[in-house]
Design a protein around this motif. Structure first.
Motif, PDB file in Angstrom:
ATOM      1  N   ASP A 148      11.847  87.715  82.458  1.00  0.00           N
ATOM      2  CA  ASP A 148      12.346  87.696  83.837  1.00  0.00           C
ATOM      3  C   ASP A 148      11.196  87.787  84.837  1.00  0.00           C
ATOM      4  O   ASP A 148      11.180  87.089  85.853  1.00  0.00           O
ATOM      5  N   THR A 152       9.970  84.941  87.438  1.00  0.00           N
ATOM      6  CA  THR A 152       9.896  85.259  88.859  1.00  0.00           C
ATOM      7  C   THR A 152       8.527  84.881  89.417  1.00  0.00           C
ATOM      8  O   THR A 152       8.412  84.297  90.502  1.00  0.00           O
ATOM      9  N   GLY A 155       8.331  81.375  90.126  1.00  0.00           N
ATOM     10  CA  GLY A 155       9.274  80.868  91.118  1.00  0.00           C
ATOM     11  C   GLY A 155      10.583  80.380  90.563  1.00  0.00           C
ATOM     12  O   GLY A 155      11.354  79.715  91.256  1.00  0.00           O
ATOM     13  N   LYS A 156      10.896  80.727  89.299  1.00  0.00           N
ATOM     14  CA  LYS A 156      12.129  80.249  88.676  1.00  0.00           C
ATOM     15  C   LYS A 156      13.226  81.299  88.641  1.00  0.00           C
ATOM     16  O   LYS A 156      14.328  81.030  88.182  1.00  0.00           O
ATOM     17  N   ALA A 157      12.929  82.500  89.080  1.00  0.00           N
ATOM     18  CA  ALA A 157      13.918  83.584  89.088  1.00  0.00           C
ATOM     19  C   ALA A 157      13.515  84.585  90.174  1.00  0.00           C
ATOM     20  O   ALA A 157      12.494  84.418  90.838  1.00  0.00           O
ATOM     21  N   HIS A 158      14.356  85.615  90.341  1.00  0.00           N
ATOM     22  CA  HIS A 158      14.043  86.645  91.324  1.00  0.00           C
ATOM     23  C   HIS A 158      14.351  88.012  90.716  1.00  0.00           C
ATOM     24  O   HIS A 158      15.459  88.529  90.806  1.00  0.00           O
ATOM     25  N   PRO A 160      12.537  91.699  90.779  1.00  0.00           N
ATOM     26  CA  PRO A 160      11.426  92.452  91.358  1.00  0.00           C
ATOM     27  C   PRO A 160      10.672  93.329  90.370  1.00  0.00           C
ATOM     28  O   PRO A 160       9.574  93.780  90.651  1.00  0.00           O
TER      29      PRO A 160
END
Length: 284
Positions: A148, A152, A155-158, A160
């Motif tokens: 994950d 992120t 730039g393919k997921a979010h 934190p």
């Protein structure tokens, strides 16, 4: 900016060094470069070449902005190199393990604290260069958090970031924080997204912690050792057994350590040890 600089033409040589070098004519400019620095751009001519005229200044005005940009870029690069050096020095001194891994949990970088922790831990380690946890469920969760974070960073997921605790029988758990991170890890000119993992073992103090506490608070070696043990979560009985002394001796050293550090409880002393610079190694 060129507007902040003034071009000037000097008359033919009045300075001895100019005569020695056969330099009699100069056109130049002074301009600010970074903090408290001044740049100098000067063009010189021999005596036989004749004096500079205004058209010569015009040519220098076209050149000057390029020189100024080049010097400004050099200044920015100098600060970047300084920042990178400071960051690497800090990473090698702190008592927090820092790793950079790819989406498959392959370790791309590990600081000294991470290397020490992975060598001493039986619950979390590296196998074939991959970070892994012995507990299958926790290992799968860590792998998912890493994926994950990598996605992120790409730039393919979010996501934190997320934390994970690794239990240890009869001991305090090792804790992990997985966060997105990206840097240009060159591989056939391709950028490889990655994740950062921060690992802390509450029972492991950084090298030199005792000496640092002695310098900070004037503790004796015994008082500093007990303070470090308190910071690692050890009970007084455990400390007495570890050092092979009586419980009363441990209490006496602890009382003196509390007085010297201005704390009144074991918990406050443990917090002070954990939050002080004792966790930063003075060794390079």
């Amino acid at each position: 900016m060129i507007a902040s600089a003034r071009l000037s033409i000097s008359e033919k040589g009045t300075i001895t060094v100019h005569q020695q070098l056969n330099i009699y004519h100069m056109v130049g400019v002074l301009f600010p470069v970074g903090r408290d620095k001044t740049g100098v751009l000067g063009v010189h001519r021999l005596r036989a070449a004749g004096r500079y005229i205004e058209s010569d200044c015009d040519e220098l005005r076209h050149l000057f902005p390029h020189v100024q940009r080049a010097l400004a870029l050099r200044e920015r690069l100098r600060h970047t190199v300084l920042a990178q050096g400071a960051a690497m020095d800090a990473l090698e001194r702190v008592d927090t393990g820092v790793l950079v891994v790819n989406a498959s949990c392959v370790v791309l970088y590990a600081n000294r604290a991470a290397e020490r922790l992975l060598k001493s831990s039986s619950e979390i380690r590296t196998h074939l260069q991959c970070l892994c946890i012995d507990d299958p469920a926790l290992n799968n969760r860590m792998a998912r958090l890493v994926r994950d974070a990598v996605w992120t960073g790409d730039g393919k997921a979010h996501a934190p970031g997320a934390a994970l605790a690794v239990p240890r029988p009869g001991r305090l758990p090792v804790t992990l924080l997985v966060v997105p991170w990206r840097e240009n890890w060159t591989n056939d000119s391709a950028s490889q997204p990655a994740a950062s993992i921060f690992i802390r073992d509450p029972e492991a103090s950084g090298p030199g912690a005792c000496e640092t506490l002695r310098e900070l608070f004037g503790l004796t070696r015994a008082e500093a050792a007990i303070a470090v043990a308190i910071g690692e979560g050890q009970s007084l009985d455990q400390i007495a057994a570890t050092f092979g002394v009586g419980l009363g001796t441990v209490r006496t050293h602890l009382k003196r350590a509390l007085a010297k550090t201005g704390t009144s409880r074991q918990g406050a002393l443990a917090s002070l040890v954990a939050r002080s610079v004792a966790g930063i190694s003075p060794q390079t």
